[in-house]
Write a protein that holds these residues in place. Structure first.
Motif, PDB file in Angstrom:
ATOM      1  N   GLY A 120       5.740 -10.958  10.416  1.00  0.00           N
ATOM      2  CA  GLY A 120       4.654 -10.161  10.952  1.00  0.00           C
ATOM      3  C   GLY A 120       4.008 -10.741  12.191  1.00  0.00           C
ATOM      4  O   GLY A 120       3.707 -10.017  13.146  1.00  0.00           O
ATOM      5  N   SER A 121       3.774 -12.041  12.215  1.00  0.00           N
ATOM      6  CA  SER A 121       3.076 -12.655  13.350  1.00  0.00           C
ATOM      7  C   SER A 121       3.849 -12.453  14.650  1.00  0.00           C
ATOM      8  O   SER A 121       3.296 -11.962  15.654  1.00  0.00           O
ATOM      9  CB  SER A 121       2.868 -14.146  13.091  1.00  0.00           C
ATOM     10  N   THR A 122       5.101 -12.821  14.645  1.00  0.00           N
ATOM     11  CA  THR A 122       5.902 -12.699  15.866  1.00  0.00           C
ATOM     12  C   THR A 122       6.232 -11.243  16.180  1.00  0.00           C
ATOM     13  O   THR A 122       6.429 -10.894  17.345  1.00  0.00           O
ATOM     14  CB  THR A 122       7.180 -13.536  15.747  1.00  0.00           C
ATOM     15  N   ALA A 123       6.269 -10.390  15.158  1.00  0.00           N
ATOM     16  CA  ALA A 123       6.481  -8.962  15.399  1.00  0.00           C
ATOM     17  C   ALA A 123       5.307  -8.361  16.165  1.00  0.00           C
ATOM     18  O   ALA A 123       5.496  -7.540  17.078  1.00  0.00           O
ATOM     19  CB  ALA A 123       6.689  -8.216  14.089  1.00  0.00           C
ATOM     20  N   VAL A 124       4.090  -8.746  15.805  1.00  0.00           N
ATOM     21  CA  VAL A 124       2.916  -8.243  16.524  1.00  0.00           C
ATOM     22  C   VAL A 124       2.946  -8.722  17.973  1.00  0.00           C
ATOM     23  O   VAL A 124       2.647  -7.966  18.898  1.00  0.00           O
ATOM     24  CB  VAL A 124       1.618  -8.675  15.827  1.00  0.00           C
ATOM     25  N   ASP A 125       3.321  -9.979  18.195  1.00  0.00           N
ATOM     26  CA  ASP A 125       3.444 -10.479  19.568  1.00  0.00           C
ATOM     27  C   ASP A 125       4.473  -9.676  20.355  1.00  0.00           C
ATOM     28  O   ASP A 125       4.249  -9.332  21.521  1.00  0.00           O
ATOM     29  CB  ASP A 125       3.817 -11.958  19.538  1.00  0.00           C
ATOM     30  N   ALA A 126       5.596  -9.349  19.716  1.00  0.00           N
ATOM     31  CA  ALA A 126       6.611  -8.519  20.378  1.00  0.00           C
ATOM     32  C   ALA A 126       6.078  -7.123  20.675  1.00  0.00           C
ATOM     33  O   ALA A 126       6.380  -6.532  21.722  1.00  0.00           O
ATOM     34  CB  ALA A 126       7.865  -8.431  19.501  1.00  0.00           C
ATOM     35  N   ALA A 127       5.267  -6.582  19.755  1.00  0.00           N
ATOM     36  CA  ALA A 127       4.676  -5.264  19.977  1.00  0.00           C
ATOM     37  C   ALA A 127       3.724  -5.282  21.166  1.00  0.00           C
ATOM     38  O   ALA A 127       3.710  -4.351  21.988  1.00  0.00           O
ATOM     39  CB  ALA A 127       3.948  -4.804  18.714  1.00  0.00           C
ATOM     40  N   ILE A 128       2.910  -6.336  21.274  1.00  0.00           N
ATOM     41  CA  ILE A 128       2.007  -6.452  22.419  1.00  0.00           C
ATOM     42  C   ILE A 128       2.805  -6.453  23.718  1.00  0.00           C
ATOM     43  O   ILE A 128       2.456  -5.765  24.689  1.00  0.00           O
ATOM     44  CB  ILE A 128       1.159  -7.736  22.302  1.00  0.00           C
ATOM     45  N   LYS A 129       3.882  -7.196  23.747  1.00  0.00           N
ATOM     46  CA  LYS A 129       4.709  -7.263  24.963  1.00  0.00           C
ATOM     47  C   LYS A 129       5.356  -5.914  25.269  1.00  0.00           C
ATOM     48  O   LYS A 129       5.558  -5.560  26.444  1.00  0.00           O
ATOM     49  CB  LYS A 129       5.754  -8.360  24.813  1.00  0.00           C
ATOM     50  N   ALA A 130       5.683  -5.131  24.226  1.00  0.00           N
ATOM     51  CA  ALA A 130       6.244  -3.797  24.455  1.00  0.00           C
ATOM     52  C   ALA A 130       5.214  -2.897  25.124  1.00  0.00           C
ATOM     53  O   ALA A 130       5.539  -2.141  26.054  1.00  0.00           O
ATOM     54  CB  ALA A 130       6.711  -3.191  23.129  1.00  0.00           C
ATOM     55  N   TYR A 131       3.982  -2.951  24.667  1.00  0.00           N
ATOM     56  CA  TYR A 131       2.920  -2.187  25.321  1.00  0.00           C
ATOM     57  C   TYR A 131       2.725  -2.655  26.762  1.00  0.00           C
ATOM     58  O   TYR A 131       2.529  -1.838  27.681  1.00  0.00           O
ATOM     59  CB  TYR A 131       1.604  -2.337  24.548  1.00  0.00           C
ATOM     60  N   GLU A 132       2.764  -3.956  26.991  1.00  0.00           N
ATOM     61  CA  GLU A 132       2.578  -4.486  28.342  1.00  0.00           C
ATOM     62  C   GLU A 132       3.680  -4.036  29.285  1.00  0.00           C
ATOM     63  O   GLU A 132       3.449  -3.894  30.496  1.00  0.00           O
ATOM     64  CB  GLU A 132       2.538  -6.008  28.303  1.00  0.00           C
ATOM     65  N   SER A 133       4.876  -3.799  28.758  1.00  0.00           N
ATOM     66  CA  SER A 133       6.009  -3.433  29.614  1.00  0.00           C
ATOM     67  C   SER A 133       5.818  -2.095  30.299  1.00  0.00           C
ATOM     68  O   SER A 133       6.475  -1.812  31.314  1.00  0.00           O
ATOM     69  CB  SER A 133       7.296  -3.421  28.783  1.00  0.00           C
ATOM     70  N   VAL A 134       4.938  -1.252  29.764  1.00  0.00           N
ATOM     71  CA  VAL A 134       4.708   0.065  30.362  1.00  0.00           C
ATOM     72  C   VAL A 134       3.244   0.292  30.726  1.00  0.00           C
ATOM     73  O   VAL A 134       2.859   1.392  31.122  1.00  0.00           O
ATOM     74  CB  VAL A 134       5.182   1.198  29.423  1.00  0.00           C
TER      75      VAL A 134
END
Length: 252
Positions: free
Chosen positions: A115-129
């Motif tokens: 969960g922890s690293t998944a949330v970090d990946a999700a934040i980066k996905a939002y940042e990409s757009v």
């Protein structure tokens, strides 16, 4: 030959026996040809009133996690998903990396999603757009000791934790009894002056609330169950999109 129902992916999900939110939320996000198979981390529904009793609960999870992982491997999963949260944040980024390495060793190399690293990946996905996300507000069901470890993880990743609400839920099972109204108010309380709202604690039924809050707050609102299941799908090459769970699943 592939599994007749899980023809695209079989997820083994490891979650505490007290958790009644993660399984239905994952099921609601499940694409055709993907199956979720739960292995329960057997723990008692102990009272949680302070940091000490929170640590007793966490130790119960630690003591039983690898047994649950071992059971889950008997169905030959393509990926193991950790449907539990606090331990994946413990001791910050270094602690998360150590836990991930231990889990992958235990699964014999089968991929593990946390969960922890998944949330970090999700934040980066939002940042990409969109705009960069640096300041965040966090909602948890934890006592202060749990909140400090969640905060440390995100600070280790370079985020500034501006606001944090810990709901101090009185037992691991009763986390699921926190109402949608309580979760709404908590999301609003941490939303001021931040770029995104983050929720930890897989037994908080926050996925639907997050999608609604994201629309009204006009900023990313990331539920840990949504982020973890999304990251598991994308990590395994499954790109299906789904409405009803916010921009993460519908656009990324």
């Amino acid at each position: 030959m592939t599994d007749s129902l899980g023809s695209r992916m079989k997820f083994a999900v490891v979650a505490p026996s007290t958790n009644t939110s993660v399984e239905p939320e994952y099921a609601a996000m499940q694409p055709r040809g993907v199956t979720n198979h739960f292995s329960r981390i057997a723990i008692p529904n102990t009272k949680v009133t302070d940091d000490d009793s929170f640590m007793v609960m966490l130790q119960s999870i630690r003591d039983a996690t690898f047994d649950a992982v071992d059971v889950s491997m008997s169905m030959d999963p393509g990926c193991v998903v950790m449907g539990m949260s606090a331990e994946t944040f413990w001791d910050g980024a270094e602690g998360a990396a150590r836990l991930h390495a231990k889990m992958v060793e235990r699964t014999g190399g089968v991929p593990v999603i946390m969960g922890s690293t998944a949330v970090d990946a999700a934040i980066k996905a939002y940042e990409s757009v969109g705009a960069p996300i640096r300041k965040i507000g966090i909602v948890t069901p934890y006592m202060p000791v749990g909140d400090r470890n969640v905060k440390k993880f995100f600070e280790d990743q370079g985020y500034e934790v501006v606001n944090l609400v810990g709901l101090k839920s009185p037992s691991p099972m009763l986390i699921a009894h926190e109402s949608k109204q309580t979760l709404k108010r908590a999301a609003i309380a941490v939303s001021g002056g931040v770029d995104a709202v983050i929720q930890a604690g897989t037994n908080l039924a926050f996925a639907e609330v997050a999608a609604i809050a994201e629309f009204w707050l006009e900023k990313p609102v990331i539920a840990i169950n949504t982020a973890t299941y999304w990251h598991a799908l994308r990590s395994m090459g499954i790109m299906d999109q789904r409405d009803g769970f916010g921009a993460l699943l519908s656009r990324h």
